[in-house]
Motif scaffolding. Structure first.
Motif, short mmCIF file in Angstrom:
data_model
loop_
_atom_site.label_atom_id
_atom_site.label_comp_id
_atom_site.label_asym_id
_atom_site.label_seq_id
_atom_site.Cartn_x
_atom_site.Cartn_y
_atom_site.Cartn_z
N LEU A 1 6.63 -3.96 -6.73
CA LEU A 1 7.37 -2.83 -6.13
C LEU A 1 6.87 -1.40 -6.74
O LEU A 1 6.84 -1.35 -7.95
CB LEU A 1 8.76 -2.92 -6.32
N LEU A 2 6.52 -0.52 -5.91
CA LEU A 2 6.01 0.71 -6.23
C LEU A 2 6.96 1.77 -5.59
O LEU A 2 7.46 1.52 -4.48
CB LEU A 2 4.60 0.87 -5.60
N ARG A 3 7.36 2.41 -6.79
CA ARG A 3 8.73 3.35 -6.28
C ARG A 3 8.30 4.77 -6.99
O ARG A 3 7.96 4.96 -7.97
CB ARG A 3 9.78 2.67 -7.07
N LEU A 4 8.84 5.73 -6.07
CA LEU A 4 8.83 7.15 -6.54
C LEU A 4 10.17 7.74 -5.97
O LEU A 4 10.12 8.02 -4.78
CB LEU A 4 7.70 7.87 -6.06
N GLY A 5 11.04 8.10 -6.64
CA GLY A 5 12.30 8.35 -6.09
C GLY A 5 13.12 7.61 -5.18
O GLY A 5 13.07 6.37 -5.44
N PRO A 6 13.39 8.05 -3.97
CA PRO A 6 13.82 7.19 -3.08
C PRO A 6 12.92 6.33 -2.15
O PRO A 6 13.26 5.52 -1.36
CB PRO A 6 14.61 8.16 -2.07
N ARG A 7 11.71 6.77 -2.36
CA ARG A 7 10.41 5.80 -1.70
C ARG A 7 10.05 4.82 -2.25
O ARG A 7 9.65 4.91 -3.69
CB ARG A 7 9.35 6.90 -1.16
N VAL B 1 4.25 -4.55 -2.47
CA VAL B 1 2.90 -5.05 -2.25
C VAL B 1 2.92 -6.72 -2.40
O VAL B 1 3.35 -7.24 -3.51
CB VAL B 1 1.94 -4.72 -3.05
N THR B 2 2.75 -7.53 -1.35
CA THR B 2 2.97 -8.90 -1.26
C THR B 2 1.91 -9.66 -0.55
O THR B 2 1.59 -9.07 0.65
CB THR B 2 4.45 -9.24 -0.69
N PRO B 3 1.00 -10.48 -1.29
CA PRO B 3 1.34 -11.03 -2.62
C PRO B 3 0.62 -9.98 -3.25
O PRO B 3 -0.51 -9.22 -2.85
CB PRO B 3 0.55 -12.37 -2.63
N TRP C 1 -2.28 -2.41 2.34
CA TRP C 1 -1.20 -2.11 1.45
C TRP C 1 -1.34 -0.70 0.76
O TRP C 1 -0.49 -0.07 0.24
CB TRP C 1 -1.29 -3.06 0.28
N MET C 2 -2.60 -0.29 0.39
CA MET C 2 -3.08 1.09 -0.12
C MET C 2 -2.65 2.09 0.94
O MET C 2 -2.25 3.18 0.68
CB MET C 2 -4.22 1.22 -0.82
N ARG C 3 -3.11 1.84 2.04
CA ARG C 3 -2.91 2.66 3.19
C ARG C 3 -1.48 2.91 3.40
O ARG C 3 -1.03 3.97 3.66
CB ARG C 3 -3.53 2.24 4.62
N GLU C 4 -0.58 1.84 3.28
CA GLU C 4 0.71 2.03 3.31
C GLU C 4 1.45 3.09 2.27
O GLU C 4 2.33 3.81 2.44
CB GLU C 4 1.57 0.65 3.34
N LEU C 5 0.61 3.10 1.03
CA LEU C 5 1.17 3.79 0.00
C LEU C 5 0.90 5.31 0.50
O LEU C 5 1.51 5.93 0.03
CB LEU C 5 0.33 3.25 -1.20
N HIS C 6 -0.48 5.43 1.05
CA HIS C 6 -0.87 6.73 1.18
C HIS C 6 0.18 7.26 2.20
O HIS C 6 0.80 8.65 2.22
CB HIS C 6 -2.05 6.83 1.87
N GLU C 7 0.54 6.64 3.36
CA GLU C 7 1.58 7.17 4.21
C GLU C 7 2.93 7.29 3.77
O GLU C 7 3.64 8.04 4.50
CB GLU C 7 1.43 5.93 5.60
N GLN D 1 6.42 4.45 -10.37
CA GLN D 1 6.82 3.55 -11.03
C GLN D 1 6.61 1.90 -10.47
O GLN D 1 6.61 1.68 -9.33
CB GLN D 1 8.27 3.26 -11.36
N ALA D 2 5.87 1.15 -11.24
CA ALA D 2 5.38 -0.19 -10.89
C ALA D 2 6.29 -1.12 -11.39
O ALA D 2 6.38 -1.17 -12.72
CB ALA D 2 4.03 -0.30 -11.23
N VAL D 3 6.91 -2.11 -10.73
CA VAL D 3 7.89 -3.16 -11.22
C VAL D 3 7.51 -4.50 -10.37
O VAL D 3 7.57 -4.65 -9.31
CB VAL D 3 9.40 -2.66 -11.06
N TRP D 4 7.27 -5.72 -11.44
CA TRP D 4 7.20 -6.66 -10.88
C TRP D 4 8.35 -7.17 -10.13
O TRP D 4 9.42 -7.20 -10.60
CB TRP D 4 6.59 -7.76 -12.10
N ALA D 5 8.28 -7.99 -9.14
CA ALA D 5 9.37 -8.69 -8.24
C ALA D 5 8.59 -9.99 -8.02
O ALA D 5 8.27 -10.19 -6.77
CB ALA D 5 9.62 -7.79 -7.27
N GLY D 6 8.80 -11.10 -8.80
CA GLY D 6 8.08 -12.25 -8.43
C GLY D 6 6.67 -12.01 -8.24
O GLY D 6 5.96 -11.79 -9.41
N ASP D 7 6.22 -12.68 -7.16
CA ASP D 7 4.72 -12.54 -6.92
C ASP D 7 4.27 -11.12 -6.06
O ASP D 7 3.19 -11.11 -5.67
CB ASP D 7 4.28 -13.70 -6.04
N SER D 8 5.22 -10.21 -6.30
CA SER D 8 5.12 -8.95 -5.35
C SER D 8 5.20 -7.92 -6.50
O SER D 8 5.65 -8.21 -7.90
CB SER D 8 6.09 -8.61 -4.44
#
Length: 360
Positions: free
Chosen positions: A28-34, A38-40, A66-72, A19-26
């Motif tokens: 938030l990518l979320r999957l279950g508890p993880r 991504v800022t900015p 930021w994409m590497r962090e998503l992968h990890e 799920q992708a959710v706007w949080a100001g200029d960031s």
């Protein structure tokens, strides 16, 4: 000189349930508890996010922190090569749903294969059962054995999704088989047109079952007793429901079963057995039925069946789920009864329903 083919490096993409959710200029990518923030998050990141939906090479992914962090974090997955397996297309959204469970170490394709190899026995084919069967088909259960001795009546059609007016007068199991195979042609559907009068009637059908779902309500409590006895003797997990009451889910020794539920009710009101006997003497009424209630309860049955088949503890393990007429639901604890005549080894079991009344 013989050339050698080079296997292309696998592409990575966002998991389908992220799920992708706007949080100001960031973002938030979320999957279950993880979750990862991504800022900015600007136009460049937006372009790469859209590219990531389709798939990028590992090199491209790791080139941007930021994409590497998503992968990890486990929010990305490998893009599988095209397949001619029609079930992978049919159950694409189910596979996306199951991808969230991969966070616990399972593989979604293995989970789908497990469902496709599962064999569920469904006892009863009324309105509640029809929604249960439909949901099991939608979830990819590969084999269904359905037991019912009735024929389709016009009055069944306000709540039974598997039948049409053209089926009136046909055995329910035959009409349901035709409907099921039109909808899910690679499912194995075994129909058993028979009335159940004892636990022994079910024994041959349970030989290689993975789960038994008792969704018949006649005769009251006796049919639950027969399903519980047959399933327990065969060593097959079982879940029973009637009306808007589901559970408890019996998986193994020590779990509560539907006769533990009966035993608890009997302890609360010892006169319940006599009430059941007297009720049996009255003419059977024509109860009202509302399809949304059946579909919600059938969905609960199918969801707990799915959880069990995937190795997840069912919601109704040692509990009963019940929905009231105002559409609010409650979960009530139902502990394993040490004096249950079905699933305990007591020498002094509480009496079963059949000890108070025999069907007419």
């Amino acid at each position: 000189m013989t050339g050698t083919s080079i296997t292309p490096a696998p592409l990575l993409r966002l998991r389908g349930r992220v799920q992708a959710v706007w949080a100001g200029d960031s973002l938030l990518l979320r999957l279950g508890p993880r979750a990862r923030r991504v800022t900015p998050f600007g136009e460049e990141e937006m372009r790469h996010l859209h590219a990531l939906r389709a798939g990028l090479t590992t090199e491209d992914v790791h080139a941007r922190p930021w994409m590497r962090e998503l992968h990890e974090a486990g929010l990305l997955e490998e893009v599988r090569p095209p397949s001619d397996d029609p079930d992978l297309g049919r159950f694409d959204r189910l596979l996306n749903f199951l991808s969230e469970l991969e966070l616990r170490g399972d593989d979604r394709y293995d989970m789908l294969a497990r469902l496709r190899a599962s064999h569920c026995v469904v006892v009863g084919l009324g309105g509640l059962a029809s929604w249960t069967v439909y949901n099991l088909l939608c979830c990819g259960v590969g084999r269904l054995s359905v037991v019912d001795g009735d024929t389709v009546e016009l009055s069944n059609l306000n709540r039974s999704i598997l039948f049409t007016e053209g089926d009136v007068g046909r055995p329910k199991v035959d009409a349901a088989r035709d409907s099921a195979l039109r909808f899910s042609p690679r499912t194995t559907f075994d129909g058993h047109h028979m009335m159940i009068d004892s636990a022994g009637d079910l024994a041959p059908i349970l030989a290689d079952a993975d789960l038994v779902l008792g969704v018949a309500d006649q005769p009251p409590w006796l049919i639950k007793e027969w399903v519980a006895l047959a399933s327990h003797r065969a060593g097959v997990p079982f879940l029973q429901a009637s009306g808007s009451r589901v559970g408890p889910f019996h998986r193994r020794q020590g779990d509560a079963c539907s006769m533990c539920d009966w035993s608890g009710l009997l302890r609360e009101r010892p006169e319940r057995g006599e009430m059941l006997r007297r009720q049996q003497l009255l003419p059977r009424g024509d109860s009202g039925a509302l399809s949304p209630l059946g579909s919600m309860t059938g969905g609960m049955i199918a969801m707990d069946a799915l959880r069990h088949l995937l190795g997840i503890t069912p919601l109704t393990a040692d509990r009963v789920w019940e929905m009231g007429g105002d559409l609010t639901s409650v979960l009530s604890e139902v502990p394993n009864d040490p004096d249950c005549a079905v699933c305990s080894d007591t020498q002094t079991p509480l009496p079963l329903p059949s000890q108070f009344v025999r069907p007419a």
